[in-house]
Motif scaffolding. Structure first.
Motif, mmCIF file in Angstrom:
data_model
loop_
_atom_site.group_PDB
_atom_site.id
_atom_site.type_symbol
_atom_site.label_atom_id
_atom_site.label_comp_id
_atom_site.label_asym_id
_atom_site.label_seq_id
_atom_site.Cartn_x
_atom_site.Cartn_y
_atom_site.Cartn_z
ATOM 1 N N LEU A 1 32.456 -12.089 21.649
ATOM 2 C CA LEU A 1 31.681 -12.765 20.099
ATOM 3 C C LEU A 1 32.989 -11.535 19.002
ATOM 4 O O LEU A 1 33.802 -10.298 19.172
ATOM 5 C CB LEU A 1 30.564 -11.964 20.006
ATOM 6 N N LYS A 2 33.253 -12.320 17.844
ATOM 7 C CA LYS A 2 34.491 -11.977 17.311
ATOM 8 C C LYS A 2 33.477 -11.245 16.231
ATOM 9 O O LYS A 2 32.623 -11.204 15.691
ATOM 10 C CB LYS A 2 34.597 -13.332 16.416
ATOM 11 N N VAL A 3 33.834 -9.833 16.052
ATOM 12 C CA VAL A 3 32.865 -9.508 15.482
ATOM 13 C C VAL A 3 33.822 -8.407 14.351
ATOM 14 O O VAL A 3 35.204 -8.935 14.173
ATOM 15 C CB VAL A 3 32.553 -7.980 15.509
ATOM 16 N N PRO A 4 33.127 -8.045 13.254
ATOM 17 C CA PRO A 4 34.473 -7.484 11.562
ATOM 18 C C PRO A 4 35.238 -6.631 11.677
ATOM 19 O O PRO A 4 36.101 -6.037 11.381
ATOM 20 C CB PRO A 4 33.388 -7.290 10.558
ATOM 21 N N SER A 5 34.831 -5.207 13.311
ATOM 22 C CA SER A 5 35.120 -4.126 13.503
ATOM 23 C C SER A 5 35.245 -3.938 14.822
ATOM 24 O O SER A 5 33.653 -3.846 15.198
ATOM 25 C CB SER A 5 34.577 -3.131 12.493
ATOM 26 N N GLU A 6 35.425 -2.706 15.627
ATOM 27 C CA GLU A 6 35.391 -2.243 17.024
ATOM 28 C C GLU A 6 33.835 -1.191 16.675
ATOM 29 O O GLU A 6 32.820 -1.586 17.437
ATOM 30 C CB GLU A 6 36.008 -1.635 17.096
ATOM 31 N N LYS A 7 33.563 -0.738 15.663
ATOM 32 C CA LYS A 7 32.286 -0.216 15.040
ATOM 33 C C LYS A 7 30.980 -0.860 15.554
ATOM 34 O O LYS A 7 29.929 -0.491 15.615
ATOM 35 C CB LYS A 7 32.651 0.505 13.756
ATOM 36 N N PHE A 8 31.761 -2.054 14.555
ATOM 37 C CA PHE A 8 30.492 -3.163 14.447
ATOM 38 C C PHE A 8 29.700 -3.710 15.897
ATOM 39 O O PHE A 8 29.004 -4.063 16.280
ATOM 40 C CB PHE A 8 31.079 -4.337 13.857
ATOM 41 N N ARG A 9 30.635 -3.732 17.397
ATOM 42 C CA ARG A 9 30.759 -4.382 17.931
ATOM 43 C C ARG A 9 29.995 -2.975 18.926
ATOM 44 O O ARG A 9 29.130 -3.894 20.217
ATOM 45 C CB ARG A 9 32.390 -4.540 19.761
ATOM 46 N N ASP A 10 29.982 -2.338 19.108
ATOM 47 C CA ASP A 10 29.629 -0.763 19.446
ATOM 48 C C ASP A 10 28.525 -1.246 19.293
ATOM 49 O O ASP A 10 26.757 -1.297 19.666
ATOM 50 C CB ASP A 10 30.122 0.696 19.597
ATOM 51 N N LYS A 11 27.988 -1.403 18.018
ATOM 52 C CA LYS A 11 26.460 -1.334 17.522
ATOM 53 C C LYS A 11 25.741 -2.676 17.895
ATOM 54 O O LYS A 11 24.623 -2.731 18.714
ATOM 55 C CB LYS A 11 26.393 -1.391 16.047
#
Lengths: 149, 359
Positions: B171-181
């Motif tokens: 998925l396209k996410v705003p940041s890698e931190k968001f992706r971790d979450k």
């Protein structure tokens, strides 16, 4: 204005009862099309509307727009052959307008029918729509326009 | 039994066919036809987006290209999902006049045998209206509905196992931190048959149970069948359509705020707000319009430095429909936070930007 099981149907419109669409005649041979209160009650809160573009042909009984309610995707079927003259960009930008105001601001598209006089014969005038809609709702087991959830 | 239901158990099929099959059968269906149940799994993984989504906005296309994951658009709503052979898809395809018309009723009508099959396996699945299937507050599967041609289509899958890491990666996410979450949230709130039972039953066990409950629920006589020529032709046409750039690249028109639905009522989103004191970024996991978890970050100053983490924790449980500035301001005071150029209103705005209300 007719009211059937909580769903309203203005007198000045023509209705395609099986497909839950309304049509308003305009001067100059064009017709405005939209979805009835029954259509939006069945679908729920709309989140997307994608009508065919202006200049494109539409065919009787075929989809002129795809609508999505978040939990459902389906077509809006037009009752006659014709050409799309304009689409309601405000509805595309804010599909919930169709839920809030289906017969005015929630209009779907303006169409130039190939033969409107012929098409009208298959539609039901607003002042006669109550009985056919009551019959359809009874056949479909449709309780009414008040949301159950 | 009065209803005859054709069952097309197609086994493992190519990726495109796994989506084209129900589109084609629906398009070929005519009033008076028997309803159809198809059972199918894709023979390879792929990503599938909802009807009105924008592929460029929703999917990390570069990752998918590198990973060899095809991307398909379905004519069913909802969000982008990662699909693979660990899911058994079921599709009920019925003439419109034979099933409920109201969307909420379509789900209630079709989901009962799915729940019964899970329960027969020992998994206490239940419907979380409108269309999620939950086990002890974890989602074990989503469902969708559509009208295609003159048929009503109800689709879903049995989740044998699920690769949450790849789902989060696609998925396209705003940041890698968001992706971790996102990855950890999926891990926390998505469950599978393997997770519930510790093992995956043989496919035949699952399909036998499901068929039994479909027959009971619908009072239907199930009849194994093959695709008819007109269905095969329609499926082939849909296979071609699903692979065209025009179909995949059509502009998304879904007018809902950004973010990712984890389960019904649960949403992960990121909100950004430029305050006079710096940029605020809030990663918000909300549940039924309350803060489940919030993480505040950005380039603002907060004294003491640990205060922002404390404040993030203190937001848990907050009703996002409340007047947030009046709730946040006393928290900032009681925690003794000094945040130059950042007010409770700024924090509330970032939270609001991350939140997608339920319903």
């Amino acid at each position: 204005m007719a009211t059937v099981r909580g769903c309203v149907f203005p007198d000045d419109l023509y209705y395609d009862v099986p497909n839950n669409m309304w049509y308003r005649e305009e001067a100059g041979g064009t017709v405005v099309a939209g979805m009835t209160t029954v259509a939006v009650a069945l679908a729920g809160q709309l989140v997307a509307v994608t009508p065919k573009k202006a200049g494109r042909p539409v065919l009787a009984g075929k989809s002129c727009a795809t609508i999505e309610s978040g939990k459902w995707v389906g077509p809006a079927k037009i009752a006659f052959d014709g050409e799309v003259i304009a689409v309601n960009d405000a509805l595309v930008a804010e599909p919930g307008i169709a839920n809030a105001d289906p017969y005015a601001d929630g209009w779907l598209m303006r169409v130039r029918p190939a033969t409107w006089d012929e098409a009208k014969k298959s539609l039901v005038p607003g002042n006669q729509v109550a009985a056919p809609y009551e019959a359809k709702m009874a056949a479909d087991g449709f309780a009414g326009c008040v949301c159950k959830t | 039994m009065s209803l005859a239901l054709r069952v097309l158990d197609l086994g493992s099929v190519p990726v495109v066919r796994s989506q084209a099959v129900y589109h084609g059968i629906a398009e070929a269906m005519r009033a008076g036809d028997d309803p159809v149940l198809t059972l199918v799994s894709p023979d390879a993984p792929y990503v599938c987006i909802g009807m009105h989504q924008d592929v460029a906005a929703e999917v990390d296309e570069e990752y998918c290209r590198q990973a060899g994951l095809p991307i398909l658009r379905r004519q069913v709503g909802g969000g982008a999902v990662y699909l693979d052979r660990n899911q058994l898809f079921f599709h009920f395809i019925s003439p419109r006049e034979t099933v409920p018309r109201r969307v909420t009723d379509i789900y209630a009508f079709h989901v009962a045998p799915v729940l019964a099959a899970y329960q027969a396996l020992g998994i206490p699945a239940r419907l979380r209206p409108i269309n999620d299937i939950h086990v002890n507050d974890r989602k074990i599967g989503g469902t969708g509905a559509a009208q295609i041609g003159d048929a009503t289509v109800f689709v879903g899958s049995f989740m044998l196992d699920f690769d949450t890491a790849t789902m989060a990666r696609c998925l396209k996410v705003p940041s890698e931190k968001f992706r971790d979450k996102l990855r950890s949230t999926l891990q926390d709130y998505i469950t599978t048959i393997r997770r519930e039972l510790g093992q995956v039953p043989p496919r035949e066990t699952l399909t036998t149970l499901f068929r039994l409950h479909v027959a009971r629920h619908f009072g239907a006589a199930l009849r194994d069948d093959k695709l008819r020529p007109e269905e095969e032709a329609a499926i082939v046409a849909w296979e071609q359509k699903l692979q065209t750039a025009d179909w995949l690249r059509q502009p998304g028109t879904r007018r809902v705020p950004e973010g990712i639905k984890i389960t019904g009522g649960m949403h992960l989103g990121e909100g950004v707000h430029k305050a006079p004191g710096g940029l605020l970024r809030v990663c918000l996991l909300s549940r039924d319009d309350r803060v489940a978890e919030a993480h505040i970050s950005g380039d603002f100053t907060c004294l003491p430095a640990s205060g922002i983490e404390t404040l993030s924790g203190a937001l848990a449980g907050m009703d996002l429909r409340d007047d947030l500035p009046t709730r946040i301001d006393p928290l900032m005071t009681s925690l003794g936070l000094d945040m130059p150029g950042v007010t409770a209103l700024d924090l509330a705005t970032a939270l609001h930007n991350a939140h997608r209300p339920v319903g």
